[in-house]
Write a protein that holds these residues in place. Sequence first.
Motif, PDB file in Angstrom:
ATOM      1  N   LEU A 288       0.806  -1.215   0.000  1.00 57.76           N
ATOM      2  CA  LEU A 288       0.000   0.000   0.000  1.00 57.76           C
ATOM      3  C   LEU A 288       0.840   1.266   0.000  1.00 57.76           C
ATOM      4  CD1 LEU A 288      -2.842  -1.045   2.470  1.00 57.76           C
ATOM      5  CD2 LEU A 288      -3.041  -0.671   0.000  1.00 57.76           C
ATOM      6  N   GLY A 289       2.161   1.129  -0.073  1.00 57.37           N
ATOM      7  CA  GLY A 289       3.037   2.287  -0.202  1.00 57.37           C
ATOM      8  C   GLY A 289       3.475   2.859   1.121  1.00 57.37           C
ATOM      9  N   VAL A 290       3.920   4.118   1.076  1.00 61.79           N
ATOM     10  CA  VAL A 290       4.508   4.766   2.243  1.00 61.79           C
ATOM     11  C   VAL A 290       3.518   4.838   3.401  1.00 61.79           C
ATOM     12  CG1 VAL A 290       5.543   6.908   3.093  1.00 61.79           C
ATOM     13  CG2 VAL A 290       6.036   6.119   0.770  1.00 61.79           C
ATOM     14  N   ASN A 291       2.248   5.063   3.104  1.00 62.20           N
ATOM     15  CA  ASN A 291       1.229   5.162   4.144  1.00 62.20           C
ATOM     16  C   ASN A 291       0.606   3.811   4.481  1.00 62.20           C
ATOM     17  OD1 ASN A 291       1.358   8.014   4.400  1.00 62.20           O
ATOM     18  ND2 ASN A 291       0.135   8.225   2.539  1.00 62.20           N
ATOM     19  N   ILE A 295      -2.523   2.813   7.263  1.00 64.94           N
ATOM     20  CA  ILE A 295      -3.829   2.394   6.745  1.00 64.94           C
ATOM     21  C   ILE A 295      -4.230   1.053   7.345  1.00 64.94           C
ATOM     22  CG2 ILE A 295      -5.080   1.673   4.669  1.00 64.94           C
ATOM     23  CD1 ILE A 295      -3.349   3.690   3.099  1.00 64.94           C
ATOM     24  N   VAL A 296      -3.308   0.110   7.347  1.00 66.06           N
ATOM     25  CA  VAL A 296      -3.592  -1.211   7.910  1.00 66.06           C
ATOM     26  C   VAL A 296      -3.911  -1.100   9.401  1.00 66.06           C
ATOM     27  CG1 VAL A 296      -2.584  -3.467   8.456  1.00 66.06           C
ATOM     28  CG2 VAL A 296      -2.237  -2.454   6.194  1.00 66.06           C
ATOM     29  N   MET A 297      -3.164  -0.249  10.107  1.00 66.71           N
ATOM     30  CA  MET A 297      -3.426  -0.083  11.539  1.00 66.71           C
ATOM     31  C   MET A 297      -4.820   0.480  11.796  1.00 66.71           C
ATOM     32  SD  MET A 297       0.078   1.005  13.527  1.00 66.71           S
ATOM     33  CE  MET A 297       0.641   2.249  12.386  1.00 66.71           C
ATOM     34  N   PHE A 298      -5.232   1.450  10.987  1.00 68.97           N
ATOM     35  CA  PHE A 298      -6.565   2.032  11.184  1.00 68.97           C
ATOM     36  C   PHE A 298      -7.655   0.979  11.040  1.00 68.97           C
ATOM     37  CE2 PHE A 298     -10.419   3.832   9.275  1.00 68.97           C
ATOM     38  CZ  PHE A 298     -10.812   4.675  10.296  1.00 68.97           C
ATOM     39  N   PHE A 299      -7.660   0.269   9.930  1.00 73.39           N
ATOM     40  CA  PHE A 299      -8.720  -0.721   9.702  1.00 73.39           C
ATOM     41  C   PHE A 299      -8.606  -1.896  10.676  1.00 73.39           C
ATOM     42  CE2 PHE A 299      -8.873   1.506   5.600  1.00 73.39           C
ATOM     43  CZ  PHE A 299     -10.236   1.736   5.527  1.00 73.39           C
ATOM     44  N   GLY A 300      -7.377  -2.269  11.043  1.00 71.06           N
ATOM     45  CA  GLY A 300      -7.204  -3.343  12.003  1.00 71.06           C
ATOM     46  C   GLY A 300      -7.776  -2.982  13.367  1.00 71.06           C
ATOM     47  N   ALA A 396     -10.831   2.033  19.774  1.00 68.89           N
ATOM     48  CA  ALA A 396     -11.380   3.102  18.933  1.00 68.89           C
ATOM     49  C   ALA A 396     -10.496   4.349  18.984  1.00 68.89           C
ATOM     50  CB  ALA A 396     -12.799   3.438  19.381  1.00 68.89           C
ATOM     51  N   VAL A 397     -10.012   4.708  20.177  1.00 73.38           N
ATOM     52  CA  VAL A 397      -9.120   5.876  20.307  1.00 73.38           C
ATOM     53  C   VAL A 397      -7.808   5.615  19.568  1.00 73.38           C
ATOM     54  CG1 VAL A 397      -7.823   7.289  21.940  1.00 73.38           C
ATOM     55  CG2 VAL A 397     -10.166   6.596  22.478  1.00 73.38           C
ATOM     56  N   SER A 398      -7.321   4.385  19.632  1.00 68.29           N
ATOM     57  CA  SER A 398      -6.089   4.038  18.918  1.00 68.29           C
ATOM     58  C   SER A 398      -6.285   4.114  17.411  1.00 68.29           C
ATOM     59  CB  SER A 398      -5.631   2.634  19.324  1.00 68.29           C
ATOM     60  OG  SER A 398      -5.352   2.564  20.716  1.00 68.29           O
ATOM     61  N   ALA A 399      -7.457   3.727  16.935  1.00 68.41           N
ATOM     62  CA  ALA A 399      -7.751   3.841  15.505  1.00 68.41           C
ATOM     63  C   ALA A 399      -7.696   5.297  15.059  1.00 68.41           C
ATOM     64  CB  ALA A 399      -9.130   3.236  15.195  1.00 68.41           C
ATOM     65  N   PHE A 400      -8.192   6.195  15.908  1.00 67.75           N
ATOM     66  CA  PHE A 400      -8.111   7.623  15.608  1.00 67.75           C
ATOM     67  C   PHE A 400      -6.658   8.075  15.516  1.00 67.75           C
ATOM     68  CE2 PHE A 400      -7.960  12.056  17.167  1.00 67.75           C
ATOM     69  CZ  PHE A 400      -8.686  12.670  16.147  1.00 67.75           C
ATOM     70  N   ALA A 401      -5.799   7.568  16.420  1.00 69.82           N
ATOM     71  CA  ALA A 401      -4.376   7.912  16.370  1.00 69.82           C
ATOM     72  C   ALA A 401      -3.737   7.412  15.082  1.00 69.82           C
ATOM     73  CB  ALA A 401      -3.652   7.321  17.579  1.00 69.82           C
ATOM     74  N   ALA A 402      -4.146   6.233  14.618  1.00 68.23           N
ATOM     75  CA  ALA A 402      -3.627   5.711  13.350  1.00 68.23           C
ATOM     76  C   ALA A 402      -4.025   6.621  12.192  1.00 68.23           C
ATOM     77  CB  ALA A 402      -4.138   4.292  13.105  1.00 68.23           C
ATOM     78  N   CYS A 403      -5.228   7.182  12.268  1.00 69.68           N
ATOM     79  CA  CYS A 403      -5.673   8.141  11.248  1.00 69.68           C
ATOM     80  C   CYS A 403      -4.798   9.396  11.273  1.00 69.68           C
ATOM     81  CB  CYS A 403      -7.135   8.492  11.488  1.00 69.68           C
ATOM     82  SG  CYS A 403      -7.851   9.590  10.253  1.00 69.68           S
ATOM     83  N   LEU A 404      -4.464   9.874  12.476  1.00 67.84           N
ATOM     84  CA  LEU A 404      -3.575  11.038  12.595  1.00 67.84           C
ATOM     85  C   LEU A 404      -2.196  10.743  12.015  1.00 67.84           C
ATOM     86  CD1 LEU A 404      -4.348  12.381  16.198  1.00 67.84           C
ATOM     87  CD2 LEU A 404      -5.169  13.279  14.000  1.00 67.84           C
ATOM     88  N   LEU A 405      -1.698   9.527  12.249  1.00 66.87           N
ATOM     89  CA  LEU A 405      -0.402   9.138  11.693  1.00 66.87           C
ATOM     90  C   LEU A 405      -0.445   9.153  10.169  1.00 66.87           C
ATOM     91  CD1 LEU A 405       2.481   8.115  12.132  1.00 66.87           C
ATOM     92  CD2 LEU A 405       1.546   5.784  12.157  1.00 66.87           C
ATOM     93  N   HIS A 408      -0.361  12.766   9.039  1.00 64.92           N
ATOM     94  CA  HIS A 408       0.979  13.329   9.221  1.00 64.92           C
ATOM     95  C   HIS A 408       1.928  12.839   8.133  1.00 64.92           C
ATOM     96  CE1 HIS A 408       4.501  14.820  11.414  1.00 64.92           C
ATOM     97  NE2 HIS A 408       5.074  13.674  11.107  1.00 64.92           N
ATOM     98  N   GLN A 409       1.875  11.557   7.848  1.00 67.32           N
ATOM     99  CA  GLN A 409       2.746  11.003   6.809  1.00 67.32           C
ATOM    100  C   GLN A 409       2.427  11.609   5.450  1.00 67.32           C
ATOM    101  OE1 GLN A 409       1.864   6.839   7.401  1.00 67.32           O
ATOM    102  NE2 GLN A 409       3.712   6.510   8.615  1.00 67.32           N
ATOM    103  N   ARG A 410       1.148  11.761   5.154  1.00 70.58           N
ATOM    104  CA  ARG A 410       0.762  12.357   3.872  1.00 70.58           C
ATOM    105  C   ARG A 410       1.251  13.799   3.767  1.00 70.58           C
ATOM    106  NH1 ARG A 410      -5.497  12.526   2.054  1.00 70.58           N
ATOM    107  NH2 ARG A 410      -5.525  14.137   3.678  1.00 70.58           N
ATOM    108  N   SER A 411       1.184  14.533   4.884  1.00 66.10           N
ATOM    109  CA  SER A 411       1.670  15.912   4.896  1.00 66.10           C
ATOM    110  C   SER A 411       3.180  15.958   4.663  1.00 66.10           C
ATOM    111  CB  SER A 411       1.316  16.567   6.227  1.00 66.10           C
ATOM    112  OG  SER A 411       1.888  17.847   6.333  1.00 66.10           O
ATOM    113  N   GLU A 412       3.917  15.043   5.310  1.00 64.18           N
ATOM    114  CA  GLU A 412       5.367  15.004   5.142  1.00 64.18           C
ATOM    115  C   GLU A 412       5.756  14.667   3.711  1.00 64.18           C
ATOM    116  OE1 GLU A 412       8.051  15.637   7.260  1.00 64.18           O
ATOM    117  OE2 GLU A 412       6.440  16.644   8.357  1.00 64.18           O
TER     118      GLU A 412
END
Length: 422
Positions: A288-291, A295-300, A396-405, A408-412
Amino acid sequence: MVALLFAGYASYYFCRSDFSVALPMLVDELHRSGLSTNIATVRLGAIASVGVLAYATGKFLLGGLGDFWGGRRNFIAGLGGAVVFTILFGLGGGLPIFTLAWIGNRLVQSMGWAGLVKICSKWFSYTSYGTIVGVLSLSFLIGDAIARQSMGMLIQAGFGWRALFYFAAAVAGVVLLGNLLLLRESRTTFGYAEPEVNPLNVFESRTGGAACGLRAFLRRFVTNRAFWIVCFLSLGTTIIREAFNTWTPTYLHQLFGFSEAKAAGMSAIFPAIGAVSVIVAGWAGDRLGVNGRSIVMFFGLVTTAVGLLALASIAGQGASPLITIGVVAFGLLGPYSYLAGAMALDFGGSQGGATSSGIIDGVGYLGGVLAGDSVARLSVAFGWRGVFVALAVVSAVSAFAACLLFLHQRSEIAKRKGMAGA
């Protein structure tokens, strides 16, 4: 080297899973000595918690030693210490010795994974971190599953809880001997060039590593925003993982009436399905590339939250929980395996891989402290339904953190592209 590290870290888990498998028997023994079942459960849960706290403390204080004196020393010292303290636990007969032995066991075991990660940085190029660490991540899942199954067979054959600890120490002792004789720190020992490190690691080059001074060395990590998001993800996923590692046999025994032997064997479903999750998550993240990993962490983690809510809905009823436990394991353990492994190496490279892994894992296990005493108290006060609802919120809170990651990666990535275009 992969085989030695795999067998070595799998044997660590024989000296860790024994406590979880023996918990129902230890509760019964303390009950026979005069404690109520609830009090015995809470006392043993407190031992589990202080053990995890010792493990987290060791991650911070001892894990990073691998960057200064070598990963091999960390790995072997941790395994040897685990053997000694496992034997001590088996010799004990009350809460004081249990507590001392378990704290010592978890403290020395904190050196193992960071040592393994450091050795990997000295043997393998960054282009194969995901594959190699993914394979080695199976070691703690397969080791956990085999330990639980084999100990369940021992219980079925009529052995008591002490035999479980002596058996674990014997298995780890044999593997320790093999690593003492054959494990090497670096591939340069055999005349090969040093492996390539990720050019985007926090040191950015081979200079300025451990030799730059401890304060400057650590500053490379603590000033990196993505690193702290990964640490937070480690916190959430470790709470859930440690809760299942510690309490699954007790949950199955108390709520569904399975025998102690059958509950021990059935609890192997969690690491067994987790092994499949690690393979699938590693494969998907690479493609799935750099991100990909975020992505896997969010859905997992979303899948994990759904599975935990499903467990809460069947708590106290006759439905089998095994399928739902498998869903939680599949959603959780693949993303979990990224954090203190491939991601730690991406941040730390060959200079700071052990420190990076130690900090990420250490923060995680600070949360894992809650998996012992707090889960015991929740189960007594609100039942297992309350435990699973609380863990679902954590997921659920951890999934939100994965979304933030991911953001952040997309911004970088966009920033780097802009700089390259300029």
